[in-house]
Write a protein that holds these residues in place. Structure first.
Motif, PDB file in Angstrom:
ATOM      1  N   SER A  37      -3.028  11.794 -14.062  1.00 53.87           N
ATOM      2  CA  SER A  37      -2.218  11.940 -15.736  1.00 53.87           C
ATOM      3  C   SER A  37      -1.293  10.851 -15.287  1.00 53.87           C
ATOM      4  N   THR A  70      -6.142   4.196 -18.782  1.00 53.86           N
ATOM      5  CA  THR A  70      -6.464   5.068 -19.488  1.00 53.86           C
ATOM      6  C   THR A  70      -7.389   5.521 -20.109  1.00 53.86           C
ATOM      7  N   HIS A  71      -6.766   6.777 -20.189  1.00 54.39           N
ATOM      8  CA  HIS A  71      -8.079   7.355 -20.959  1.00 54.39           C
ATOM      9  C   HIS A  71      -7.230   8.003 -21.927  1.00 54.39           C
ATOM     10  N   ILE A  72      -7.200   7.728 -23.924  1.00 52.73           N
ATOM     11  CA  ILE A  72      -6.530   8.275 -24.476  1.00 52.73           C
ATOM     12  C   ILE A  72      -7.041  10.289 -25.007  1.00 52.73           C
ATOM     13  N   GLY A  73      -6.940  11.007 -25.137  1.00 53.39           N
ATOM     14  CA  GLY A  73      -7.295  12.134 -26.081  1.00 53.39           C
ATOM     15  C   GLY A  73      -8.095  12.439 -25.641  1.00 53.39           C
ATOM     16  N   GLY A  74      -9.259  13.273 -27.013  1.00 55.99           N
ATOM     17  CA  GLY A  74     -10.297  13.559 -27.125  1.00 55.99           C
ATOM     18  C   GLY A  74     -10.293  14.977 -26.307  1.00 55.99           C
ATOM     19  N   GLY A  77      -9.226  15.479 -22.911  1.00 51.61           N
ATOM     20  CA  GLY A  77      -8.379  15.176 -22.620  1.00 51.61           C
ATOM     21  C   GLY A  77      -8.015  13.867 -22.662  1.00 51.61           C
ATOM     22  N   GLY A  78      -7.013  13.351 -22.467  1.00 50.82           N
ATOM     23  CA  GLY A  78      -6.521  11.807 -21.773  1.00 50.82           C
ATOM     24  C   GLY A  78      -6.650  11.684 -20.628  1.00 50.82           C
ATOM     25  N   ALA A  80      -5.939   8.942 -16.142  1.00 47.09           N
ATOM     26  CA  ALA A  80      -5.261   7.592 -16.116  1.00 47.09           C
ATOM     27  C   ALA A  80      -6.091   7.285 -14.679  1.00 47.09           C
TER      28      ALA A  80
END
Length: 115
Positions: A37, A70-74, A77-78, A80
């Motif tokens: 993160s 990076t991975h956004i939310g969901g 959660g997000g 990196a």
């Protein structure tokens, strides 16, 4: 009495006079790798998220590569993770800086040893 003088070295790599790699920036990338993160890495390094994000963007611009996925939310959660390019830059920077502190200490003793 011990000698109060002590050498210190700060190595950075610049592209067109802009810092793209430094010890702190490498620490940031490694913190992202270990925490998954950007936010957690920023907390670990005691800087604002925006500072960390801006440094990453500066590095990517100067190096010409993406350093993070990076991975956004969901629902989970997000997050990196480092790209292979980021891992390679960490390895190269660590190779470049390996032994510099010891060399500076030896050189300092040669030059300032009489004080």
């Amino acid at each position: 009495m011990t000698n109060a003088l002590a050498p210190h070295i700060n190595l950075w790599v610049a592209h067109e006079n802009e810092v793209v790699l430094s010890g702190w920036r490498i620490d940031l990338l490694e913190a992202i790798a270990s925490t998954g993160s950007i936010s957690a890495a920023a907390d670990q390094l005691q800087v604002n998220y925006r500072v960390a994000w801006n440094k990453i963007k500066e590095m990517e611009h100067g190096l010409g590569v993406s350093l993070l996925e990076t991975h956004i939310g969901g629902s989970h959660g997000g997050g990196a993770e480092l790209t292979p390019a980021a891992v390679a830059f960490i390895q190269r920077y660590r190779l470049l800086s390996a032994g510099l502190d010891e060399w500076v200490q030896r050189r300092f003793a040669e030059v300032f040893g009489d004080l």
